[in-house]
Design a protein around this motif. Sequence first.
Motif, PDB file in Angstrom:
ATOM      1  N   PHE A   1      21.182  15.373  18.027  1.00  0.00           N
ATOM      2  CA  PHE A   1      20.118  16.432  17.420  1.00  0.00           C
ATOM      3  C   PHE A   1      20.029  17.901  18.435  1.00  0.00           C
ATOM      4  CE2 PHE A   1      18.539  13.564  14.923  1.00  0.00           C
ATOM      5  CZ  PHE A   1      18.477  14.079  13.530  1.00  0.00           C
ATOM      6  N   GLY A   2      20.003  18.401  19.432  1.00  0.00           N
ATOM      7  CA  GLY A   2      19.855  18.833  21.142  1.00  0.00           C
ATOM      8  C   GLY A   2      18.418  19.189  20.882  1.00  0.00           C
ATOM      9  N   VAL A   3      17.517  18.170  20.834  1.00  0.00           N
ATOM     10  CA  VAL A   3      16.096  18.352  20.769  1.00  0.00           C
ATOM     11  C   VAL A   3      15.767  17.706  22.025  1.00  0.00           C
ATOM     12  CG1 VAL A   3      15.730  19.847  19.047  1.00  0.00           C
ATOM     13  CG2 VAL A   3      15.238  17.040  19.354  1.00  0.00           C
ATOM     14  N   SER A   4      14.499  17.404  22.309  1.00  0.00           N
ATOM     15  CA  SER A   4      13.755  17.194  23.318  1.00  0.00           C
ATOM     16  C   SER A   4      13.829  15.223  22.769  1.00  0.00           C
ATOM     17  CB  SER A   4      12.398  17.508  24.210  1.00  0.00           C
ATOM     18  OG  SER A   4      11.368  17.667  23.521  1.00  0.00           O
ATOM     19  N   ALA A   5      13.063  14.465  23.442  1.00  0.00           N
ATOM     20  CA  ALA A   5      12.847  13.451  23.012  1.00  0.00           C
ATOM     21  C   ALA A   5      11.461  12.924  22.129  1.00  0.00           C
ATOM     22  CB  ALA A   5      12.682  12.219  23.796  1.00  0.00           C
ATOM     23  N   THR A   6      10.312  14.263  22.218  1.00  0.00           N
ATOM     24  CA  THR A   6       9.190  13.391  21.984  1.00  0.00           C
ATOM     25  C   THR A   6       9.395  13.790  20.391  1.00  0.00           C
ATOM     26  OG1 THR A   6       7.773  14.571  23.541  1.00  0.00           O
ATOM     27  CG2 THR A   6       6.680  14.898  21.469  1.00  0.00           C
ATOM     28  N   PRO A   7      10.191  14.946  19.618  1.00  0.00           N
ATOM     29  CA  PRO A   7       9.774  15.264  17.943  1.00  0.00           C
ATOM     30  C   PRO A   7      10.752  14.458  17.521  1.00  0.00           C
ATOM     31  CG  PRO A   7      11.456  16.325  18.838  1.00  0.00           C
ATOM     32  CD  PRO A   7      10.722  15.877  20.111  1.00  0.00           C
ATOM     33  N   VAL A   8      12.130  13.322  18.099  1.00  0.00           N
ATOM     34  CA  VAL A   8      12.628  12.123  17.799  1.00  0.00           C
ATOM     35  C   VAL A   8      12.141  11.089  17.616  1.00  0.00           C
ATOM     36  CG1 VAL A   8      15.209  10.735  17.981  1.00  0.00           C
ATOM     37  CG2 VAL A   8      15.078  13.424  18.939  1.00  0.00           C
ATOM     38  N   ARG A   9      11.071  11.333  18.314  1.00  0.00           N
ATOM     39  CA  ARG A   9      10.328   9.978  18.801  1.00  0.00           C
ATOM     40  C   ARG A   9       8.944   9.727  17.856  1.00  0.00           C
ATOM     41  NH1 ARG A   9       9.137  10.358  23.496  1.00  0.00           N
ATOM     42  NH2 ARG A   9       9.811   8.760  24.399  1.00  0.00           N
ATOM     43  N   GLU A  10       8.665  10.627  17.416  1.00  0.00           N
ATOM     44  CA  GLU A  10       7.629  11.213  16.199  1.00  0.00           C
ATOM     45  C   GLU A  10       8.416  11.033  15.099  1.00  0.00           C
ATOM     46  OE1 GLU A  10       5.833  15.578  16.761  1.00  0.00           O
ATOM     47  OE2 GLU A  10       5.318  14.409  18.286  1.00  0.00           O
ATOM     48  N   ALA A  11       9.474  11.517  14.292  1.00  0.00           N
ATOM     49  CA  ALA A  11      10.327  10.955  13.607  1.00  0.00           C
ATOM     50  C   ALA A  11      10.366   9.643  13.721  1.00  0.00           C
ATOM     51  CB  ALA A  11      11.511  12.429  13.517  1.00  0.00           C
ATOM     52  N   MET A  12      11.695   8.801  14.455  1.00  0.00           N
ATOM     53  CA  MET A  12      11.263   7.424  14.351  1.00  0.00           C
ATOM     54  C   MET A  12       9.695   6.909  14.222  1.00  0.00           C
ATOM     55  SD  MET A  12      14.236   7.442  14.340  1.00  0.00           S
ATOM     56  CE  MET A  12      14.358   5.901  14.214  1.00  0.00           C
ATOM     57  N   LEU A  13       8.922   7.048  14.096  1.00  0.00           N
ATOM     58  CA  LEU A  13       7.946   6.318  13.939  1.00  0.00           C
ATOM     59  C   LEU A  13       7.518   6.806  12.787  1.00  0.00           C
ATOM     60  CD1 LEU A  13       5.199   7.040  17.084  1.00  0.00           C
ATOM     61  CD2 LEU A  13       6.252   4.680  16.695  1.00  0.00           C
ATOM     62  N   GLY A  14       7.506   8.049  12.369  1.00  0.00           N
ATOM     63  CA  GLY A  14       7.667   8.246  10.214  1.00  0.00           C
ATOM     64  C   GLY A  14       8.585   7.351  10.049  1.00  0.00           C
ATOM     65  N   LEU A  15       9.472   7.217   9.979  1.00  0.00           N
ATOM     66  CA  LEU A  15      10.398   6.501   9.774  1.00  0.00           C
ATOM     67  C   LEU A  15       9.911   4.531   9.398  1.00  0.00           C
ATOM     68  CD1 LEU A  15      14.237   8.209  10.620  1.00  0.00           C
ATOM     69  CD2 LEU A  15      12.553   8.354   7.836  1.00  0.00           C
ATOM     70  N   ALA A  16       9.562   4.189  10.770  1.00  0.00           N
ATOM     71  CA  ALA A  16       8.844   3.087  10.154  1.00  0.00           C
ATOM     72  C   ALA A  16       7.947   2.967   9.666  1.00  0.00           C
ATOM     73  CB  ALA A  16       8.808   2.488  11.671  1.00  0.00           C
ATOM     74  N   ARG A  17       6.860   3.714   9.892  1.00  0.00           N
ATOM     75  CA  ARG A  17       5.409   3.321   8.741  1.00  0.00           C
ATOM     76  C   ARG A  17       5.904   4.048   7.494  1.00  0.00           C
ATOM     77  NH1 ARG A  17       2.988   7.473  12.976  1.00  0.00           N
ATOM     78  NH2 ARG A  17       4.051   8.749  11.633  1.00  0.00           N
ATOM     79  N   ARG A  18       7.265   4.406   6.838  1.00  0.00           N
ATOM     80  CA  ARG A  18       7.807   4.163   5.884  1.00  0.00           C
ATOM     81  C   ARG A  18       8.783   3.063   5.017  1.00  0.00           C
ATOM     82  NH1 ARG A  18      10.478  10.104   5.012  1.00  0.00           N
ATOM     83  NH2 ARG A  18      10.964   9.665   3.060  1.00  0.00           N
ATOM     84  N   GLY A  19       9.108   2.052   6.283  1.00  0.00           N
ATOM     85  CA  GLY A  19      10.041   0.919   6.046  1.00  0.00           C
ATOM     86  C   GLY A  19      11.293   1.306   6.015  1.00  0.00           C
TER      87      GLY A  19
END
Length: 225
Positions: free
Chosen positions: A47-65
């Motif tokens: 994605f060409g970004v740092s790990a922080t927004p990706v980690r936040e996105a993955m946690l959001g996806l985990a909450r959504r199943g």
Amino acid sequence: MTTSAIQPIPQQSSLSDYVQQMLSTGIISGELAPGELLTVPTLAGKFGVSATPVREAMLGLARRGFVESVRNKGFRVTSVSDEELSHIVQVRLWLEPPAMYELAADFPEARAAELRTLADEIVAGAAGGDLVAYLQSDHAFHMALTRLLGNHTLAEMVADLRSRTRLVGLASMIKTQRLQDSAAEHVELLDFLAAGDQEGARDLMAKHIHHTLGWWSGKPEDAVE
């Protein structure tokens, strides 16, 4: 791992929201297959970004199943069983076709041009093999129609059910006639609504949702009851 859902991020107000949206599109369409392992460093690089927004996105996806955490490895794309998908489709059939029946009785002509633009974008996405554009326009189109009924509870339920639906066969339909036929149904549905054809709108919506168990899950339509 190659998918049209993973691309460098344009200038956005929220990087994590963008990453989550792109990954959820890839998971829903089957480009990111059930069981596939996703790692934050790899995704950040793609994605060409740092790990922080990706980690936040993955946690959001985990909450959504959509994904589940795998200790010391990353996140694994979850699957939806045939039984669960069938249950989701059944509830959608109880809600969405009758909703289109009601909407056709009092369709606001003032919104027709806006909805026609979305329907045309769905058709263009299918013709160009752009699943991201196809799914985003598809979601916007159906949610716009549902919200026209003015029932916020209905809109929230439909949005939730749609987000939990997996279309794992969609990626294999890129640039096929089946995907273009599915896209054309949006234009046909809008025609029924604008004409006040309640039965036509209801029946086409039911047919459209049934693709979830047929074409969009990689199965022949004659296997859908």
